[in-house]
Design an enzyme around this catalytic site. Structure first.
Site, PDB file in Angstrom:
ATOM      1  N   VAL A 105       0.854  -1.191   0.000  1.00 17.59           N
ATOM      2  CA  VAL A 105       0.000   0.000   0.000  1.00 17.59           C
ATOM      3  C   VAL A 105       0.887   1.238   0.000  1.00 17.59           C
ATOM      4  CG1 VAL A 105      -1.835   1.251   1.173  1.00 17.59           C
ATOM      5  CG2 VAL A 105      -1.775  -1.253   1.272  1.00 17.59           C
ATOM      6  N   LYS A 106       0.733   2.041  -1.035  1.00 23.89           N
ATOM      7  CA  LYS A 106       1.576   3.225  -1.219  1.00 23.89           C
ATOM      8  C   LYS A 106       0.873   4.438  -0.616  1.00 23.89           C
ATOM      9  CE  LYS A 106       4.433   5.166  -4.925  1.00 23.89           C
ATOM     10  NZ  LYS A 106       4.616   5.167  -6.404  1.00 23.89           N
ATOM     11  N   ILE A 107       1.581   5.137   0.258  1.00 19.41           N
ATOM     12  CA  ILE A 107       0.982   6.197   1.076  1.00 19.41           C
ATOM     13  C   ILE A 107       1.888   7.423   1.056  1.00 19.41           C
ATOM     14  CG2 ILE A 107       0.381   6.812   3.458  1.00 19.41           C
ATOM     15  CD1 ILE A 107      -0.353   3.853   3.878  1.00 19.41           C
TER      16      ILE A 107
END
Length: 214
Positions: free
Chosen positions: A82-84
């Site tokens: 998950v890219k945040i």
């Protein structure tokens, strides 16, 4: 150093994967929008091609929204990270996801202090943006070097995933200073394999062999 491909184009990913050099894939909202396809479907197809981390980005500005967006992404495939974005709300979300053993990727990192906080929050990967720093007359590779040093000092497990790679020299410099990963556009990956002396050598071999066959 591992090499990821930075694209959401499935054809490019298939081609690069066929070379046997790709360890993972990074995407972002701009790359997905460029393809004009369903986000989840693209991520699913990518995961079927590359047996490695595939970064898929959330867009909510607050931690609860990020966590909500993360749920369907995580369910696509175990390899999804998950890219945040690197914000205080992003750190909150990373902390909660990392507690559950979910891979996270903090993006848009432009300082060593940001990278230190991301590692403290438990990020699996962080992306310092080399080219974008160069664009504003800051030394992007110098930031990679600082982060690698800091993480090494304290044996932090977060991996440095150098992003915004523009040239083969960026890749070389990242490898020399110990970045764990460089995520590279398709056209730059092709450049890594090319050298004019290789082309000249192949032509000479073929020309000489043609004379022998006559």
């Amino acid at each position: 150093m591992k090499l990821f491909i930075d694209t959401a184009n499935v054809s490019e990913i298939k081609e690069a994967a066929s070379w046997g050099i790709i360890d993972g894939v990074t995407t972002n909202p701009s790359l997905i929008a460029k393809e004009g396809r369903d986000f989840a479907q693209v991520v699913k197809e990518i995961c079927a091609i590359v047996d490695g981390p595939v970064s898929a980005e959330v867009l909510s500005p607050d931690a609860p929204g990020m966590l909500k967006e993360a749920e369907p992404l995580i369910n696509i495939h175990p390899n999804v990270a998950v890219k945040i974005p690197m914000t205080l709300e992003g750190l909150k979300a990373v902390k909660e996801l990392s507690k559950k053993g979910i891979k996270t990727h903090i993006t848009l990192v432009f300082s060593a202090n940001q990278a230190l906080l991301a590692a403290k929050a438990g990020a699996t990967f962080i992306s310092p943006f080399v080219g974008r720093l160069d664009d504003v007359s800051e030394y992007g590779i110098g930031l990679i070097e600082e982060i690698v040093l800091i993480y090494g000092n304290y044996e932090l497990p977060t991996q440095v995933l150098a992003a915004s790679i523009r040239t083969p020299l960026h890749v070389l410099d990242c490898a020399k200073i110990g970045a764990h990963i460089a995520t590279v556009p398709f056209n730059v990956l092709k450049m890594l394999a090319q050298h004019p002396l290789t082309d000249i050598g192949i032509k000479k071999f073929n020309d000489d062999w043609a004379k022998v066959k006559k």
